[in-house]
Scaffold this motif. Structure first.
Motif, PDB file in Angstrom:
ATOM      1  N   CYS A  38      -2.723  -1.022  -6.328  1.00 60.10           N
ATOM      2  CA  CYS A  38      -2.073  -0.256  -5.086  1.00 60.10           C
ATOM      3  C   CYS A  38      -2.382  -0.899  -3.813  1.00 60.10           C
ATOM      4  O   CYS A  38      -1.673  -0.929  -2.862  1.00 60.10           O
ATOM      5  CB  CYS A  38      -2.642   1.108  -5.361  1.00 60.10           C
ATOM      6  SG  CYS A  38      -1.364   2.423  -6.036  1.00 60.10           S
ATOM      7  N   LEU A  41       0.224  -3.072  -2.572  1.00 57.65           N
ATOM      8  CA  LEU A  41       1.517  -2.620  -2.121  1.00 57.65           C
ATOM      9  C   LEU A  41       1.284  -2.332  -0.294  1.00 57.65           C
ATOM     10  O   LEU A  41       0.333  -2.359   0.107  1.00 57.65           O
ATOM     11  CB  LEU A  41       1.658  -1.032  -2.414  1.00 57.65           C
ATOM     12  CG  LEU A  41       2.057  -0.838  -4.035  1.00 57.65           C
ATOM     13  CD1 LEU A  41       2.105   0.655  -4.358  1.00 57.65           C
ATOM     14  CD2 LEU A  41       3.511  -1.419  -4.273  1.00 57.65           C
ATOM     15  N   PRO A  45       5.101   1.927   0.815  1.00 62.59           N
ATOM     16  CA  PRO A  45       5.222   2.780  -0.495  1.00 62.59           C
ATOM     17  C   PRO A  45       3.656   3.134  -1.009  1.00 62.59           C
ATOM     18  O   PRO A  45       3.687   4.037  -1.846  1.00 62.59           O
ATOM     19  CB  PRO A  45       5.758   1.826  -1.444  1.00 62.59           C
ATOM     20  CG  PRO A  45       5.288   0.221  -0.841  1.00 62.59           C
ATOM     21  CD  PRO A  45       5.058   0.769   0.750  1.00 62.59           C
ATOM     22  N   ARG A  46       2.646   2.689  -0.426  1.00 63.36           N
ATOM     23  CA  ARG A  46       1.308   2.887  -1.264  1.00 63.36           C
ATOM     24  C   ARG A  46       0.871   4.133  -1.154  1.00 63.36           C
ATOM     25  O   ARG A  46       0.575   4.611  -2.498  1.00 63.36           O
ATOM     26  CB  ARG A  46       0.229   2.019  -0.543  1.00 63.36           C
ATOM     27  CG  ARG A  46      -1.211   1.909  -1.188  1.00 63.36           C
ATOM     28  CD  ARG A  46      -2.131   1.516  -0.236  1.00 63.36           C
ATOM     29  NE  ARG A  46      -1.958   0.230   0.153  1.00 63.36           N
ATOM     30  CZ  ARG A  46      -1.858  -0.355   1.500  1.00 63.36           C
ATOM     31  NH1 ARG A  46      -2.134   0.449   2.553  1.00 63.36           N
ATOM     32  NH2 ARG A  46      -1.298  -1.714   1.681  1.00 63.36           N
ATOM     33  N   CYS A 155       8.277   5.696  -9.670  1.00 65.25           N
ATOM     34  CA  CYS A 155       7.894   4.637  -8.749  1.00 65.25           C
ATOM     35  C   CYS A 155       8.875   3.708  -8.097  1.00 65.25           C
ATOM     36  O   CYS A 155       8.888   3.544  -6.743  1.00 65.25           O
ATOM     37  CB  CYS A 155       6.741   3.681  -9.350  1.00 65.25           C
ATOM     38  SG  CYS A 155       5.233   4.441  -9.893  1.00 65.25           S
ATOM     39  N   PHE A 159       9.884   2.850  -4.185  1.00 64.76           N
ATOM     40  CA  PHE A 159      10.149   1.650  -3.837  1.00 64.76           C
ATOM     41  C   PHE A 159      11.181   1.536  -2.848  1.00 64.76           C
ATOM     42  O   PHE A 159      11.529   0.741  -1.977  1.00 64.76           O
ATOM     43  CB  PHE A 159      10.049   0.475  -4.978  1.00 64.76           C
ATOM     44  CG  PHE A 159       8.785   0.548  -5.772  1.00 64.76           C
ATOM     45  CD1 PHE A 159       7.576   0.660  -5.249  1.00 64.76           C
ATOM     46  CD2 PHE A 159       8.804   0.064  -7.086  1.00 64.76           C
ATOM     47  CE1 PHE A 159       6.595   0.732  -6.076  1.00 64.76           C
ATOM     48  CE2 PHE A 159       7.637  -0.009  -7.718  1.00 64.76           C
ATOM     49  CZ  PHE A 159       6.404   0.147  -7.208  1.00 64.76           C
ATOM     50  N   CYS A 239       6.746  -4.267  -2.245  1.00 66.19           N
ATOM     51  CA  CYS A 239       6.335  -3.680  -3.694  1.00 66.19           C
ATOM     52  C   CYS A 239       6.090  -5.000  -4.546  1.00 66.19           C
ATOM     53  O   CYS A 239       5.354  -4.714  -5.548  1.00 66.19           O
ATOM     54  CB  CYS A 239       7.426  -2.771  -4.084  1.00 66.19           C
ATOM     55  SG  CYS A 239       7.886  -1.470  -2.868  1.00 66.19           S
TER      56      CYS A 239
END
Length: 292
Positions: A38, A41, A45-46, A155, A159, A239
């Motif tokens: 994570c 990222l 998006p994190r 996910c 993204f 991402c």
């Protein structure tokens, strides 16, 4: 007299931030490898990916032991899971939940276009863990879709859509890659946890009866990882490094599983190797097998 304006969040903004912090804490406690990925990222998006995985972890804990340790029967755990699903769907509709993890997930779902079409299959698979102890091919495939491929699709929604204001449908190629990466992750975990699943939880996801069956699973994992690797470069730039690091970690686990001789010891990747894989991703190298 102090006339400066306070920058401290209040009201819903404070609640939103606290919910996000709660989701991040869940992930940090439960998975150091995921927490590491994570961090690769981008800031867009994190937090949303953390919110997705925090919900998945809470649901897992209802069916994987803690609820039973607290004294709940199978029927009572099922009722808790049902309420969690109902509350999750309501939170997506209304944009609020008294459950901080659900509130964080609902914010992500509303922003990124995650709806019942993904939430319901996930909870259906979690419910299967309370009802089914041994899987055949059909039930295995349905379970993997709901428990893992759907998480990959959530996910992917993040993204593609986080911060856009107008969620769009990802391309078929990215959808296929997300599903296959999620499936590979789940199959690796099935093999890693084979002994624990059988002895502690009384479950058999793979129904392996021979060494050839195990090899067939590993071959399927390798094909899925290779297919996913080929589309990772098509993801948004903020991402790719994180997904590459996660992909390569599971490719390493699959390779170690292939060379292992027994199921009684859980295969793991040493921290030094994890760090090397993360650095490789940070430097922008393509995922392993991208050109296979």
């Amino acid at each position: 007299m102090n006339t400066s304006t306070s920058q401290v969040a209040t009201g819903l903004a404070l609640y939103d931030r606290t919910a996000g912090d709660a989701a991040a804490a869940v992930i940090a406690r439960y998975s150091t490898s995921f927490a590491l990925a994570c961090r690769l990222l981008g800031p867009r998006p994190r937090p949303h990916v953390r919110n997705v995985y925090a919900l998945a972890r809470v649901a897992d804990e209802i069916v994987d032991g803690p609820a039973r340790e607290a004294g709940l029967s199978t029927e009572e755990a099922g009722a808790v899971l049902d309420r969690l699903e109902e509350d999750c769907l309501a939170a997506i509709t209304h944009g609020f939940s008294s459950n901080l993890v659900l509130h964080a997930f609902a914010r992500t779902a509303r922003e990124c276009g995650i709806g019942a079409f993904l939430v319901e299959p996930f909870f259906a698979s979690m419910r299967v863990d309370l009802e089914v102890s041994r899987h055949d091919t059909a039930s295995h495939d349905a379970y993997v879709y709901g428990s893992a491929e759907v998480i990959g699709l959530m996910c992917l929604q993040v993204f593609v859509n986080a911060g856009s204001g107008h969620p769009v449908v990802p391309s078929p190629e990215l959808v296929d890659g997300a599903r296959r990466l999620g499936a590979a992750f789940q199959e690796v975990n099935f093999l890693r946890d084979l002994a624990d699943d059988r002895t502690r939880l009384g479950r058999d996801y793979l129904d392996l009866v021979s060494a050839e069956d195990r090899t067939a699973v590993l071959d399927r994992i390798d094909r899925d990882l290779a297919a996913a690797a080929r589309v990772i470069p098509d993801l948004p730039a903020d991402c790719r490094k994180a997904v590459t690091a996660a992909h390569d970690l599971f490719a390493e686990l699959a390779a170690r599983l292939r060379s292992s001789t027994g199921d009684d010891v859980r295969v793991r990747v040493p921290d030094a190797v994890k760090a090397r894989l993360a650095m490789r991703a940070m430097l922008g190298f393509a995922p392993r097998g991208a050109h296979a």
